[in-house]
Design a protein around this motif. Structure first.
Motif, mmCIF file in Angstrom:
data_model
loop_
_atom_site.group_PDB
_atom_site.id
_atom_site.type_symbol
_atom_site.label_atom_id
_atom_site.label_comp_id
_atom_site.label_asym_id
_atom_site.label_seq_id
_atom_site.Cartn_x
_atom_site.Cartn_y
_atom_site.Cartn_z
ATOM 1 N N LYS A 29 -1.153 6.505 -6.404
ATOM 2 C CA LYS A 29 -2.179 5.663 -7.025
ATOM 3 C C LYS A 29 -3.262 5.186 -6.055
ATOM 4 O O LYS A 29 -4.162 4.475 -6.471
ATOM 5 C CB LYS A 29 -1.518 4.443 -7.656
ATOM 6 N N ILE A 30 -3.172 5.552 -4.779
ATOM 7 C CA ILE A 30 -4.120 5.040 -3.791
ATOM 8 C C ILE A 30 -5.096 6.145 -3.391
ATOM 9 O O ILE A 30 -4.681 7.244 -3.010
ATOM 10 C CB ILE A 30 -3.383 4.515 -2.534
ATOM 11 N N ASP A 77 -0.122 10.412 2.735
ATOM 12 C CA ASP A 77 0.808 10.045 3.792
ATOM 13 C C ASP A 77 0.892 8.534 3.940
ATOM 14 O O ASP A 77 -0.143 7.858 4.002
ATOM 15 C CB ASP A 77 0.362 10.654 5.127
ATOM 16 N N PRO A 78 2.109 7.993 4.004
ATOM 17 C CA PRO A 78 2.264 6.556 4.220
ATOM 18 C C PRO A 78 1.596 6.135 5.530
ATOM 19 O O PRO A 78 1.445 6.948 6.445
ATOM 20 C CB PRO A 78 3.776 6.357 4.304
ATOM 21 N N GLU A 123 -12.298 7.289 5.161
ATOM 22 C CA GLU A 123 -10.844 7.145 5.233
ATOM 23 C C GLU A 123 -10.373 5.714 4.925
ATOM 24 O O GLU A 123 -9.175 5.483 4.772
ATOM 25 C CB GLU A 123 -10.327 7.557 6.615
ATOM 26 N N ALA A 124 -11.303 4.785 4.820
ATOM 27 C CA ALA A 124 -10.944 3.395 4.523
ATOM 28 C C ALA A 124 -10.317 3.315 3.134
ATOM 29 O O ALA A 124 -10.696 4.033 2.209
ATOM 30 C CB ALA A 124 -12.183 2.508 4.601
ATOM 31 N N ILE A 125 -9.342 2.434 3.007
ATOM 32 C CA ILE A 125 -8.609 2.260 1.746
ATOM 33 C C ILE A 125 -9.023 0.918 1.136
ATOM 34 O O ILE A 125 -8.893 -0.120 1.767
ATOM 35 C CB ILE A 125 -7.097 2.285 2.003
ATOM 36 N N PRO A 126 -9.530 0.947 -0.103
ATOM 37 C CA PRO A 126 -9.857 -0.323 -0.777
ATOM 38 C C PRO A 126 -8.588 -1.158 -0.946
ATOM 39 O O PRO A 126 -7.542 -0.647 -1.306
ATOM 40 C CB PRO A 126 -10.406 0.107 -2.127
ATOM 41 N N VAL A 127 -8.711 -2.450 -0.683
ATOM 42 C CA VAL A 127 -7.564 -3.348 -0.784
ATOM 43 C C VAL A 127 -7.721 -4.219 -2.021
ATOM 44 O O VAL A 127 -8.765 -4.699 -2.313
ATOM 45 C CB VAL A 127 -7.425 -4.225 0.479
ATOM 46 N N LEU A 180 0.828 -1.206 0.000
ATOM 47 C CA LEU A 180 0.000 0.000 0.000
ATOM 48 C C LEU A 180 0.861 1.255 0.000
ATOM 49 O O LEU A 180 0.565 2.209 -0.728
ATOM 50 C CB LEU A 180 -0.942 0.004 1.202
ATOM 51 N N ASN A 181 1.917 1.274 0.792
ATOM 52 C CA ASN A 181 2.779 2.455 0.844
ATOM 53 C C ASN A 181 3.487 2.708 -0.487
ATOM 54 O O ASN A 181 3.725 3.861 -0.850
ATOM 55 C CB ASN A 181 3.771 2.360 1.997
#
Length: 81
Positions: A38-39, A49-50, A77-81, A30-31
């Motif tokens: 791209k995230i 921010d990492p 704030e959730a990040i799709p995985v 992810l980082n």
């Protein structure tokens, strides 16, 4: 490090599914995407921010970032995985 007692009571604010800490391999991937710009999070904002760590929803679809030992348990704030 996030307190174990806190981890035991946290759940996804949207679905109420359990969440669990992810491994360093997921955070590293992810980082890399964050560094490349791209995230995006569920709110549509580019994540700049990492992240130190994260809590993955039980179904594996979203990760809630942990920053400065604080879980960010906001749906947008959730990040799709």
């Amino acid at each position: 490090m996030v307190d174990k007692v806190l981890l035991d009571i946290l759940c996804c604010p949207e679905t109420k599914q359990d969440v669990a800490l992810v491994g360093n391999d997921v955070i590293k991937k992810l980082n890399e995407g964050i560094t490349a710009g791209k995230i995006t999070n569920r709110g549509g904002a580019v994540v700049k921010d990492p992240i130190e760590s994260g809590l993955l929803r039980e179904d594996g679809k979203y990760l809630y970032p942990i920053r400065e030992d604080i879980p960010i348990m906001l749906i947008d704030e959730a990040i799709p995985v």
